[in-house]
Design a protein around this motif. Structure first.
Motif, short mmCIF file in Angstrom:
data_model
loop_
_atom_site.label_atom_id
_atom_site.label_comp_id
_atom_site.label_asym_id
_atom_site.label_seq_id
_atom_site.Cartn_x
_atom_site.Cartn_y
_atom_site.Cartn_z
N ARG A 1 87.85 29.03 31.42
CA ARG A 1 87.96 30.28 30.66
C ARG A 1 89.38 30.85 30.70
O ARG A 1 89.76 31.62 29.84
N TYR A 2 90.11 30.50 31.74
CA TYR A 2 91.41 31.15 31.95
C TYR A 2 92.60 30.24 31.68
O TYR A 2 93.71 30.51 32.10
N GLY B 1 86.02 38.06 40.29
CA GLY B 1 86.63 36.72 40.28
C GLY B 1 87.83 36.69 39.34
O GLY B 1 88.88 36.13 39.68
N ALA B 2 87.68 37.31 38.17
CA ALA B 2 88.79 37.36 37.22
C ALA B 2 89.96 38.13 37.80
O ALA B 2 91.13 37.74 37.65
N LYS C 1 78.08 29.89 48.81
CA LYS C 1 78.35 28.45 48.87
C LYS C 1 78.97 28.14 50.23
O LYS C 1 79.87 28.86 50.68
N LEU D 1 88.77 30.25 46.14
CA LEU D 1 88.63 31.57 45.51
C LEU D 1 87.15 31.86 45.52
O LEU D 1 86.34 31.04 45.04
N ALA D 2 86.75 32.98 46.07
CA ALA D 2 85.32 33.28 46.16
C ALA D 2 85.10 34.79 46.19
O ALA D 2 85.93 35.55 46.68
N VAL D 3 83.93 35.18 45.67
CA VAL D 3 83.55 36.59 45.56
C VAL D 3 82.26 36.79 46.35
O VAL D 3 81.35 35.93 46.31
N GLY E 1 79.76 38.66 39.22
CA GLY E 1 79.40 39.07 37.86
C GLY E 1 79.94 40.43 37.46
O GLY E 1 79.53 40.99 36.46
N LYS E 2 80.89 40.95 38.24
CA LYS E 2 81.45 42.27 37.94
C LYS E 2 82.94 42.21 37.66
O LYS E 2 83.64 43.21 37.76
N GLY E 3 83.44 41.03 37.39
CA GLY E 3 84.85 40.92 37.04
C GLY E 3 85.79 40.72 38.22
O GLY E 3 87.00 40.66 38.06
C1 LIG Z 1 82.99 31.55 40.57
C2 LIG Z 1 83.18 32.98 41.10
C3 LIG Z 1 84.51 33.08 41.83
C4 LIG Z 1 83.19 33.93 39.88
O1 LIG Z 1 83.40 35.25 40.33
P1 LIG Z 1 82.71 36.49 39.61
O2 LIG Z 1 83.26 37.74 40.19
O3 LIG Z 1 81.24 36.35 39.64
O4 LIG Z 1 83.21 36.27 38.12
P2 LIG Z 1 83.61 37.41 37.10
O5 LIG Z 1 82.55 38.47 37.10
O6 LIG Z 1 85.01 37.82 37.34
O7 LIG Z 1 83.54 36.62 35.74
C5 LIG Z 1 84.71 36.38 35.00
C6 LIG Z 1 84.33 35.59 33.78
O8 LIG Z 1 83.94 34.28 34.19
C7 LIG Z 1 82.61 34.03 33.77
N1 LIG Z 1 81.97 33.31 34.86
C8 LIG Z 1 81.75 33.69 36.11
N2 LIG Z 1 81.12 32.72 36.80
C9 LIG Z 1 80.94 31.72 35.93
C10 LIG Z 1 80.33 30.45 36.01
N3 LIG Z 1 79.78 30.01 37.14
N4 LIG Z 1 80.33 29.67 34.92
C11 LIG Z 1 80.88 30.11 33.76
N5 LIG Z 1 81.48 31.29 33.61
C12 LIG Z 1 81.49 32.08 34.68
C13 LIG Z 1 81.99 35.38 33.56
O9 LIG Z 1 80.95 35.34 32.58
C14 LIG Z 1 83.15 36.19 33.04
O10 LIG Z 1 83.38 35.97 31.67
P3 LIG Z 1 83.55 37.20 30.65
O11 LIG Z 1 84.82 37.89 31.08
O12 LIG Z 1 83.65 36.57 29.31
O13 LIG Z 1 82.35 38.04 30.85
C15 LIG Z 1 81.99 33.41 42.01
O14 LIG Z 1 80.78 33.20 41.34
C16 LIG Z 1 81.96 32.72 43.34
O15 LIG Z 1 82.53 33.20 44.31
N6 LIG Z 1 81.26 31.56 43.43
C17 LIG Z 1 81.15 30.82 44.66
C18 LIG Z 1 82.46 30.17 45.09
C19 LIG Z 1 83.06 29.30 44.02
O16 LIG Z 1 82.38 28.51 43.38
N7 LIG Z 1 84.36 29.48 43.82
C20 LIG Z 1 85.13 28.81 42.75
C21 LIG Z 1 85.74 27.51 43.15
S1 LIG Z 1 86.68 27.48 44.64
#
Ligand SMILES: CC(C)(COP(=O)(O)OP(=O)(O)OC[C@H]1O[C@@H](n2cnc3c(N)ncnc32)[C@H](O)[C@@H]1OP(=O)(O)O)[C@@H](O)C(=O)NCCC(=O)NCCS
Length: 178
Positions: free
Chosen positions: A146-147, A108-109, A28, A96-98, A104-106
């Motif tokens: 979720r959190y 972000g959490a 993004k 916050l970004a991954v 999808g590997k936890g």
């Molecule tokens: C949003 C973001 C931070 C998630 O990080 P990630 O490492 O892919 O997420 P995780 O693997 O830790 O997922 C944690 C939980 O959130 C859920 N999740 C992750 N992305 C999600 C989404 N877009 N919508 C709904 N749930 C989501 C996962 O299913 C997981 O749930 P579970 O524990 O029940 O399986 C990542 O996709 C990202 O960097 N996106 C682009 C930047 C952004 O949008 N940042 C957020 C706002 S600043």
């Protein structure tokens, strides 16, 4: 006297000069542009502190924290208690970004838990009612919902979301990893 390195309870550490050019990309534009162009300067100037999760030299993800305030009415929507009418102190989770290859590997959490742990610790020393985040789109909003974040302003994007310090403290007590 030699300084002894103390173990830190956090998974992340501060952004380093080499991080912006390390190839981080979440897919993004706003967070990617922020990380490459502004995160390091903002960190140095005290505008927002960026914390990075690494796998050796690769940046897996990052988040940014700053101090902020919210209108009493906004905090009141989430806290449901009587509050003074002046702007009230909170922490702002600005970004916050991954990395796109690591999503999808936890991670972000893990980043979110790390950020909330930092705020929990800081709130022992400075007034802070909780954390706000401005969810830029529905993906981000679903992630924070979720959190335990609640939406406190949904009229226009970004949607402002809030998690109360009490909720953070309860999570920290419940989960020693938080
Ligand atoms: C949003 C973001 C931070 C998630 O990080 P990630 O490492 O892919 O997420 P995780 O693997 O830790 O997922 C944690 C939980 O959130 C859920 N999740 C992750 N992305 C999600 C989404 N877009 N919508 C709904 N749930 C989501 C996962 O299913 C997981 O749930 P579970 O524990 O029940 O399986 C990542 O996709 C990202 O960097 N996106 C682009 C930047 C952004 O949008 N940042 C957020 C706002 S600043």
């Amino acid at each position: 006297m030699t300084e002894v390195a103390r173990p830190t309870p956090y998974e992340t550490d501060s952004i380093r000069p080499e991080d912006p050019a390390s190839g981080f990309r979440c897919g993004k534009h706003p967070p990617d542009d922020f990380f490459v162009r502004h995160a390091l300067d903002n960190d140095r100037q005290g505008l927002g502190k960026t914390y990075v999760l690494r796998d050796r030299d690769a940046v897996l993800g990052f988040y940014t924290l700053s101090m902020a305030d919210v209108e009493a009415e906004v905090a009141g929507r989430a806290l449901k208690v009587r509050l003074p009418r002046y702007p009230l102190p909170v922490a702002l989770l600005g970004r916050l970004a991954v990395h796109q290859d690591a999503q999808g590997k936890g991670i972000g959490a893990r980043l979110l838990r790390d950020a909330l742990r930092r705020v929990n610790d800081l709130a022992d020393q400075i007034g802070c009612l909780g954390v706000i985040v401005d969810a830029k789109d529905e993906d981000a909003e679903r992630f924070y919902l979720r959190y335990g974040f609640v939406i406190v302003a949904a009229e226009t994007w970004p949607h402002r979301m809030f998690i109360a310090l009490g909720t953070i403290r309860a999570a920290v007590r419940f989960d020693p990893l938080v």
